[in-house]
Write an enzyme that holds these catalytic residues in place. Sequence first.
Site, short mmCIF file in Angstrom:
data_model
loop_
_atom_site.label_atom_id
_atom_site.label_comp_id
_atom_site.label_asym_id
_atom_site.label_seq_id
_atom_site.Cartn_x
_atom_site.Cartn_y
_atom_site.Cartn_z
CE LYS A 67 -4.57 57.21 126.94
NZ LYS A 67 -3.12 57.38 126.68
N GLY A 79 4.39 53.36 130.87
CA GLY A 79 4.45 53.30 129.41
C GLY A 79 3.18 52.82 128.73
CB THR A 80 -0.24 51.90 129.92
OG1 THR A 80 -0.40 53.12 130.63
CG2 THR A 80 0.07 50.79 130.88
N GLY A 81 0.30 54.30 128.03
CA GLY A 81 -0.29 55.24 127.07
C GLY A 81 0.50 55.29 125.77
CB CYS A 82 4.16 55.61 125.10
SG CYS A 82 4.50 57.05 126.11
CB THR A 131 1.00 50.36 134.62
OG1 THR A 131 1.12 51.33 135.67
CG2 THR A 131 0.21 49.17 135.11
N1 LIG Z 1 -4.11 47.75 135.32
C1 LIG Z 1 -4.48 47.69 134.05
N2 LIG Z 1 -4.82 46.49 133.50
C2 LIG Z 1 -5.20 46.41 132.21
N3 LIG Z 1 -5.27 47.46 131.37
C3 LIG Z 1 -4.96 48.68 131.85
C4 LIG Z 1 -4.54 48.86 133.20
N4 LIG Z 1 -4.25 50.19 133.38
C5 LIG Z 1 -4.47 50.80 132.20
N5 LIG Z 1 -4.91 49.90 131.27
C6 LIG Z 1 -5.18 50.17 129.85
O1 LIG Z 1 -3.96 50.67 129.31
C7 LIG Z 1 -4.21 51.66 128.32
C8 LIG Z 1 -3.58 52.99 128.74
O2 LIG Z 1 -4.48 53.59 129.66
P1 LIG Z 1 -4.11 54.62 130.78
O3 LIG Z 1 -5.40 55.23 131.21
O4 LIG Z 1 -3.27 53.94 131.82
O5 LIG Z 1 -3.23 55.62 129.91
P2 LIG Z 1 -2.20 56.67 130.36
O6 LIG Z 1 -2.69 57.32 131.59
O7 LIG Z 1 -1.88 57.50 129.19
O8 LIG Z 1 -0.96 55.86 130.76
P3 LIG Z 1 -0.01 56.29 131.97
O9 LIG Z 1 -0.86 56.12 133.21
O10 LIG Z 1 1.08 55.26 131.85
O11 LIG Z 1 0.42 57.69 131.72
C9 LIG Z 1 -5.72 51.73 128.20
O12 LIG Z 1 -6.14 50.85 127.17
C10 LIG Z 1 -6.20 51.26 129.58
O13 LIG Z 1 -7.52 50.78 129.57
C1 LIG Z 2 9.34 60.87 127.55
C2 LIG Z 2 8.00 60.41 128.05
N1 LIG Z 2 6.93 60.45 127.22
C3 LIG Z 2 5.71 60.06 127.67
C4 LIG Z 2 5.53 59.62 128.96
C5 LIG Z 2 4.16 59.20 129.45
O1 LIG Z 2 4.15 57.83 129.54
P1 LIG Z 2 2.89 56.88 129.48
O2 LIG Z 2 3.01 55.99 128.30
O3 LIG Z 2 3.06 56.09 130.74
O4 LIG Z 2 1.65 57.73 129.45
C6 LIG Z 2 6.67 59.58 129.80
N2 LIG Z 2 6.56 59.16 131.09
N3 LIG Z 2 7.88 60.00 129.32
#
Ligand SMILES: Nc1ncnc2c1ncn2[C@@H]1O[C@H](COP(=O)(O)OP(=O)(O)OP(=O)(O)O)[C@@H](O)[C@H]1O
Ligand SMILES: Cc1ncc(COP(=O)(O)O)c(N)n1
Length: 269
Positions: free
Chosen positions: A179, A212-215, A210
């Site tokens: 990602k 929760g994007t990863g989950c 943003t």
């Molecule tokens: N500002 C944004 N606009 C559009 N898409 C985004 C943005 N930020 C992240 N993404 C997308 O969201 C998804 C999650 O990516 P990200 O790299 O943010 O994951 P993450 O680090 O696990 O999440 P978090 O930062 O919430 O822990 C990917 O598909 C990424 O390309």
């Molecule tokens: C309980 C829990 N699990 C996972 C994440 C990571 O979140 P994200 O989806 O932003 O990477 C979080 N902040 N809290």
Amino acid sequence: MPIPPAVPPRVLTVAGSDSGGGAGIQADLKTMLALGVHGMSVLTAVTAQNSLGVQGAWELPAEAVRAQYRSVVDDMGVSAVKTGMLSSAALVETVAALLAATDAPVVVDPVGVSKHGDALLAAEALESVRTRLLPVATVATPNLDEVAQITGVTVTDEAGMRRAADRMLGHGPRWVVIKGGHLPGDPVDLLTDGSQEHWLRAPRHDNRHTHGTGCTLASAIACGLARGQDVPTAVRAAKAYVTGAIAAGFALGAGIGPVDHGWQLRNAR
Ligand SMILES: Nc1ncnc2c1ncn2[C@@H]1O[C@H](COP(=O)(O)OP(=O)(O)OP(=O)(O)O)[C@@H](O)[C@H]1O
Ligand SMILES: Cc1ncc(COP(=O)(O)O)c(N)n1
């Protein structure tokens, strides 16, 4: 006579609770509802968490994790599994052992730290992630910080994403999504199984909410796999869903608010 509804695909999340409702189990179950599957959960830890960070975290005993998993899988069955926060080496190993025996596709989001930098996985658990959890993954979805922790590769550009993907695949997942959300410019993710390569591009939404994007991305992939989609189809659809959820993210709390898991429902009104 009413016709009984067809049984929907069942998706199981094995993850921690986010009291703020943006990430963790709550993000996973909301994504599953939005994407029309039956969501089920195995809780690994409870966090006190909001838009400002993680104020506390409490892990459940391995026995409680095993018991939840058995209750769900042995009775209701499971079409796909997603893992998130696993907290410790003991829980990584417990979950990996359970998943080694399933035929269902498994999406592993190797959650390391929260968006605010709070640790959600003990440092000594990384070796178990490499040797026990990644080998049972159909798809692994690390962000760039997790890639650095797992492989030692620091990614600053797309060539680095390719190198990191090769190293991740060396730990055994069938597919990996690197990602690139944390790189500058429009967010690009790399999906590869070592022979096929798919670059997934989307416009960057200049929305700070943003959380929760990863989950959300990992859960949406599991939903597609549960419906029988192939991995590239499931990942493309998941990327479109998370992009919409980020665009609609809520300004809740004083910090980074949650993405809107219900954005498609609101758009349909
Ligand atoms: N500002 C944004 N606009 C559009 N898409 C985004 C943005 N930020 C992240 N993404 C997308 O969201 C998804 C999650 O990516 P990200 O790299 O943010 O994951 P993450 O680090 O696990 O999440 P978090 O930062 O919430 O822990 C990917 O598909 C990424 O390309
Ligand atoms: C309980 C829990 N699990 C996972 C994440 C990571 O979140 P994200 O989806 O932003 O990477 C979080 N902040 N809290």
